[in-house]
Design a protein around this motif. Sequence first.
Motif, PDB file in Angstrom:
ATOM      1  N   GLY A  47       9.264   2.584   6.464  1.00  0.00           N
ATOM      2  CA  GLY A  47       7.988   3.608   7.072  1.00  0.00           C
ATOM      3  C   GLY A  47       6.782   3.269   7.943  1.00  0.00           C
ATOM      4  N   ILE A  48       6.343   3.540   6.133  1.00  0.00           N
ATOM      5  CA  ILE A  48       4.522   2.310   6.462  1.00  0.00           C
ATOM      6  C   ILE A  48       4.566   1.750   6.210  1.00  0.00           C
ATOM      7  N   GLY A  49       5.327   0.102   5.294  1.00  0.00           N
ATOM      8  CA  GLY A  49       5.305  -0.966   4.946  1.00  0.00           C
ATOM      9  C   GLY A  49       5.090  -0.291   3.961  1.00  0.00           C
ATOM     10  N   GLY A  50       4.966  -2.141   2.918  1.00  0.00           N
ATOM     11  CA  GLY A  50       4.831  -2.043   1.390  1.00  0.00           C
ATOM     12  C   GLY A  50       3.925  -2.186   0.701  1.00  0.00           C
ATOM     13  N   ALA A  51       2.695  -1.703   1.855  1.00  0.00           N
ATOM     14  CA  ALA A  51       1.272  -1.723   0.700  1.00  0.00           C
ATOM     15  C   ALA A  51       1.652   0.479   0.513  1.00  0.00           C
ATOM     16  N   TRP A  53       4.025   2.036   0.227  1.00  0.00           N
ATOM     17  CA  TRP A  53       4.932   2.255  -1.261  1.00  0.00           C
ATOM     18  C   TRP A  53       4.346   1.665  -2.146  1.00  0.00           C
ATOM     19  N   GLY A  54       3.970   0.995  -2.499  1.00  0.00           N
ATOM     20  CA  GLY A  54       2.795   0.416  -3.654  1.00  0.00           C
ATOM     21  C   GLY A  54       2.198   1.088  -4.355  1.00  0.00           C
ATOM     22  N   SER A  55       0.951   2.057  -2.878  1.00  0.00           N
ATOM     23  CA  SER A  55       0.127   3.822  -3.069  1.00  0.00           C
ATOM     24  C   SER A  55       0.867   4.352  -3.895  1.00  0.00           C
ATOM     25  N   VAL A  56       2.372   4.275  -3.553  1.00  0.00           N
ATOM     26  CA  VAL A  56       2.129   5.292  -4.263  1.00  0.00           C
ATOM     27  C   VAL A  56       3.563   4.843  -5.734  1.00  0.00           C
ATOM     28  N   ASP A 243       4.733  -4.576 -17.342  1.00  0.00           N
ATOM     29  CA  ASP A 243       4.449  -5.752 -15.828  1.00  0.00           C
ATOM     30  C   ASP A 243       3.854  -5.210 -15.077  1.00  0.00           C
ATOM     31  N   SER A 244       4.244  -3.647 -14.857  1.00  0.00           N
ATOM     32  CA  SER A 244       4.435  -3.158 -13.479  1.00  0.00           C
ATOM     33  C   SER A 244       2.948  -2.967 -13.723  1.00  0.00           C
ATOM     34  N   TYR A 245       2.121  -1.896 -14.958  1.00  0.00           N
ATOM     35  CA  TYR A 245       1.069  -1.405 -15.355  1.00  0.00           C
ATOM     36  C   TYR A 245      -0.077  -2.871 -14.964  1.00  0.00           C
ATOM     37  N   ALA A 246       0.205  -4.255 -15.407  1.00  0.00           N
ATOM     38  CA  ALA A 246      -0.505  -5.293 -15.123  1.00  0.00           C
ATOM     39  C   ALA A 246      -0.794  -5.468 -13.675  1.00  0.00           C
ATOM     40  N   VAL A 247       0.289  -5.492 -12.803  1.00  0.00           N
ATOM     41  CA  VAL A 247       0.400  -5.995 -11.073  1.00  0.00           C
ATOM     42  C   VAL A 247      -0.482  -4.621 -10.463  1.00  0.00           C
ATOM     43  N   GLY A 248      -0.054  -3.792 -11.128  1.00  0.00           N
ATOM     44  CA  GLY A 248      -1.467  -2.638 -10.254  1.00  0.00           C
ATOM     45  C   GLY A 248      -2.567  -2.606 -10.748  1.00  0.00           C
ATOM     46  N   THR A 250      -4.437  -5.878 -11.303  1.00  0.00           N
ATOM     47  CA  THR A 250      -4.365  -6.969 -10.431  1.00  0.00           C
ATOM     48  C   THR A 250      -4.140  -7.457  -8.918  1.00  0.00           C
ATOM     49  N   LEU A 251      -2.999  -6.979  -8.501  1.00  0.00           N
ATOM     50  CA  LEU A 251      -2.671  -7.305  -7.846  1.00  0.00           C
ATOM     51  C   LEU A 251      -2.712  -6.527  -6.124  1.00  0.00           C
ATOM     52  N   PRO A 252      -2.999  -6.040  -4.856  1.00  0.00           N
ATOM     53  CA  PRO A 252      -2.930  -5.351  -3.749  1.00  0.00           C
ATOM     54  C   PRO A 252      -2.082  -4.303  -4.032  1.00  0.00           C
ATOM     55  N   PRO A 253      -2.136  -3.084  -2.992  1.00  0.00           N
ATOM     56  CA  PRO A 253      -0.821  -2.361  -3.446  1.00  0.00           C
ATOM     57  C   PRO A 253       0.526  -3.065  -2.795  1.00  0.00           C
TER      58      PRO A 253
END
Length: 410
Positions: A47-51, A53-56, A243-248, A250-253
């Motif tokens: 619906g609105i893209g990976g970014a 979903w990454g914010s959620v 690992d998910s916390y490290a990605v969250g 350091t990397l974009p949503p």
Amino acid sequence: MTISGSMMSERQPLRFRHRLRRLAGAGGLQLLTPVLGVASSIIVTRGIGGAGWGSVVHEMLVIGLAAHLVGWGARDFVLRETAASPMNARLIWRRNTLSRLTFLLPPALAAVALAAPDPAAGPAGRLLPMLWCVAMVWCRSFDAPMVQDGRYGQVLAVDLLAAGLSAAGLVTVIRSGTADSTTAPLVGVLAGAEILRALGRTVIFRHLFTAPGDGWRPMLSDLRAGRGFFLLGFSGLLASRADSYAVGLTLPPETLGHYQIVTTFVIHLQTLGAVWLMTATPDLLRLPRPAVLRFTGRNFMAGIALMATAAMVLPVLVPALFGFTPATALVLAAAAGGTLTFLYGPLLLLAQRQGRELQVAASGFAAGGLTFTGGLLLAPSYGPAGVQTALATGHLLQLAIAWQGGRRAL
């Protein structure tokens, strides 16, 4: 046949059907969570893209961590205490629940308000994650009574209703366009579904509130008594989510959203290995060393087969469902790291058999710390594949600790 023998023969099919219903309900609950997670990620990503979903996912990580801290190992602690004193089951649950809500919930909500706000949503960006956290904590407070009473079917019915309304709400919000600039409407839908689940459990287990007896007094001693269960659970959470916390961090949503989708499929396959290990647990607790090592080898070979399948299927499945192509390096690193969990699982079980729960917890903390630190260092240069490499290193550390504990246990 005597009358008593006839009655016993009639009761056996009834008991079997009762156990079968409980098994179906418990299995449905275990299956519903990953299915709903995949469905939600497909709806939002498409619906609105990976970014988006990454914010959620970022808010989910913060809220999930806060809820776990407030949970403080309550399910296993309450089950142990009520097994020792069944007549005081309601008192034990009341005291534990109120103690956690009194002493742990306020700082957890403060942390959620600081770490999970959506600046574009205004006050709702802080309020909705806090409501979601409260509902999640209250929902999980009924895990022990659910296991004790076996009311899986009633809980599953409520959760299915909440899941259906959640999926419909996500689709409606996305089609309306209100989620284009802020994730607050999506968080509101997910929080509303969690509130419905919490209210349903409150109704199902209302006898915990209406029955006579004391227990409505918070006690710090309950938290001290349950800290061992909390440490075990938290070490597992840290080892699996660092690992998910490290990605969250350091990397974009968008990268976080894509990373969560790929690794979630790998984690679900690892769950199959955990189910197999669980069914073999009674035998592993009494088998001699050679037999346990043979089982470990078979478990590892099954893990290799599952992860190899994942490495071949994910590059085809993810674009078809989510509309993006995962990086080959990420898929291979996730599959390689996932195989190690099939190797050290039986050995960790043996360490627990010898009462080495603290050693098992320490292995989780050590692996999680290594994964998190390595992920923060590697993510800026090597991206998600670097974080998965750090996760695999953490798994190797757990394997080494499990091997030492397993050798002592055997």
